[in-house]
Enzyme design. Sequence first.
Site, mmCIF file in Angstrom:
data_model
loop_
_atom_site.group_PDB
_atom_site.id
_atom_site.type_symbol
_atom_site.label_atom_id
_atom_site.label_comp_id
_atom_site.label_asym_id
_atom_site.label_seq_id
_atom_site.Cartn_x
_atom_site.Cartn_y
_atom_site.Cartn_z
ATOM 1 N N TYR A 157 -33.295 22.245 -18.872
ATOM 2 C CA TYR A 157 -32.497 22.017 -20.075
ATOM 3 C C TYR A 157 -33.285 21.130 -21.036
ATOM 4 O O TYR A 157 -33.724 20.042 -20.686
ATOM 5 C CB TYR A 157 -31.184 21.350 -19.668
ATOM 6 C CG TYR A 157 -30.081 21.322 -20.695
ATOM 7 C CD1 TYR A 157 -30.297 21.568 -22.050
ATOM 8 C CD2 TYR A 157 -28.770 21.043 -20.316
ATOM 9 C CE1 TYR A 157 -29.271 21.538 -22.972
ATOM 10 C CE2 TYR A 157 -27.715 21.005 -21.228
ATOM 11 C CZ TYR A 157 -27.981 21.249 -22.557
ATOM 12 O OH TYR A 157 -26.960 21.220 -23.476
ATOM 13 N N CYS A 158 -33.476 21.611 -22.275
ATOM 14 C CA CYS A 158 -34.114 20.826 -23.335
ATOM 15 C C CYS A 158 -35.509 20.366 -22.906
ATOM 16 O O CYS A 158 -36.347 21.183 -22.535
ATOM 17 C CB CYS A 158 -33.212 19.662 -23.723
ATOM 18 S SG CYS A 158 -33.750 18.764 -25.206
ATOM 19 N N VAL A 159 -35.774 19.050 -22.917
ATOM 20 C CA VAL A 159 -37.107 18.550 -22.580
ATOM 21 C C VAL A 159 -37.487 18.908 -21.148
ATOM 22 O O VAL A 159 -38.667 19.119 -20.840
ATOM 23 C CB VAL A 159 -37.180 17.029 -22.808
ATOM 24 C CG1 VAL A 159 -36.164 16.298 -21.966
ATOM 25 C CG2 VAL A 159 -38.556 16.479 -22.481
ATOM 26 N N GLY B 179 -36.717 21.691 -19.821
ATOM 27 C CA GLY B 179 -37.145 23.077 -19.934
ATOM 28 C C GLY B 179 -38.573 23.170 -20.434
ATOM 29 O O GLY B 179 -39.364 24.004 -19.959
#
Length: 578
Positions: free
Chosen positions: A311-313, A315
């Site tokens: 998720y986000c960073v 990812g």
Amino acid sequence: MPDTLTPTLPRLEDLQHWTWVLGRAQQMMLEHGLDLMEHVPAAPPFGMLLDPTPAMRASADFWADTMQLWQRFLDPANAEPFVESPEQARDRRFKAPQWREEPIFDFLRQSYFVIADHLLKNVEALEHVDGRQKDQIRFATQGFIDAISPTNFPATNPQVIEKIVETKGESLLKGLQHMLQDMAKGQMTQTAAGAFELGRNLAMTPGKVIKRTPLYELIQYSPTTDEVLETPLIIFPPWINRFYILDLTPEKSFIRWAVEQGITVFVVSWRSADASMKDVVWDDYVERGQIDAIDTVRDLLGVESVHTIGYCVAGTTLAATLAVLAARDQAAKVASATFFTAQVDFTEAGDLRVFIDDDQLAMIRSLSADGFLDGRYMAATFNLLRGRDLIWNYVTNNYLMGQEYAPFDLLHWNSDVTNLPASWHLSYLTDLYRDNKLIAPGALRIGGTPVDLSKVTTPSYIQAGREDHIAPAKSVWKLTEYFRGPHKFVLAGSGHIAGVINPPSAKKYQYWTNQGPAESLESFLEKATEHAGSWWPDWLDWLRAVSGAKVAANGARVPGGGNLCAVAEAPGDYVKMR
């Protein structure tokens, strides 16, 4: 007896003052345009930057709009009506009927919209300014516009005036108390204190911490089905925030839902940084974090590979992890990778890029003398990205009107800040956001291994949010351009959080898919199919298609039932550290 609760309009002196303020603001803008025309240097580059043609055009347009505004105020019967844009009509700050029914407040609203519109038009009219500079000017201008809204000042907000009269001034005292409390803790309050507690009404999915390292805790969740997918799932949340964004109240919990679908779910809960983590860098989050967790789960369950979510960073980091594993001939450890609003190419990385320059980086260094960055700094930064909703909304409602805070699980999570290792955070901002090294093969090394995203052939599910300001959909799309394996791109309605946390039971928003080839987000959307509701079931179908074999939910599939004993009950200890 007179009705002491009947709201009264501002005093004549107040009206005269604010009318003068708005009139003076309009005059200053007009004078500014004329000043540009009179003082444009003849030589470049400033002569090109301050081309008098757009300034003359902007001044003429503003003059015409201002004259119409004053005519509507002084002679409404013979003036053309004010035509709102769709965005202005939806502006929740001015939803109270007084903003249209009472002439003075209608004038304030219209005048504010006129000034705001022309300030932004002036930014767009700037020529010979590079895109990054224009983005910074646009962001600063929008922040200024949001700050000067008449809703933010007691004398120009009819609801605030009515509240003061109704409560005989008690609302002002209550609002002052809220403001002083926030100043004392150094963070704006966004939800009711004490309304939520981890393990009581948040992060309630049953499970156990089965491993604890100086960097993370590994949580395994208890199965609720007789059989589970043979290939387990490891979720890597961003360490900028707490992991329980994926395990909010039970009806919103992605983790609980995934467990109920027959998946063995593991989640990494990152430790909030302190001085002992001053030397932690990105390599650690890959080697000692993601790869270590992958190997731990494989050994625990005796499986060849695992499914992963970043998720986000996290990812972004997962993409680097996949590249490292591929370079080491270990790509088979990961059966699939799912990316929630993650970026690898930061050329179009959204509003957060306006904070990445030498001055901002120097300030972060000065704030990180102890080896970590206080999470309140990052919280304030993210609040600024949506200042109208996450800052000024609370100034108006809770400071000026003295209203109590409403309980909201998402905002409780948003305020639950996490400290960041300073070395890692600075290198992340410089290497990725500023210098965009992740997309250059070999420009970055992790544990001595060069990172080349084109080596990644792992099946990928890539989710983006249509209204995401932190990881714009156009930026997330670029993942499809660097990976070489099969992938599915899905565009979800809403933004960075609500676009992800959208359980099927809510029946909210929508998502788009396209089975055909697409070379850009625009071409993807041209022939995309819109589906109502949550994209979670679509992801589940995709995951089962990658590897659908099942096994009995016993032995090591039960937390503490394998060779790793339970260390603590979920949600663990690290999530509670400040």
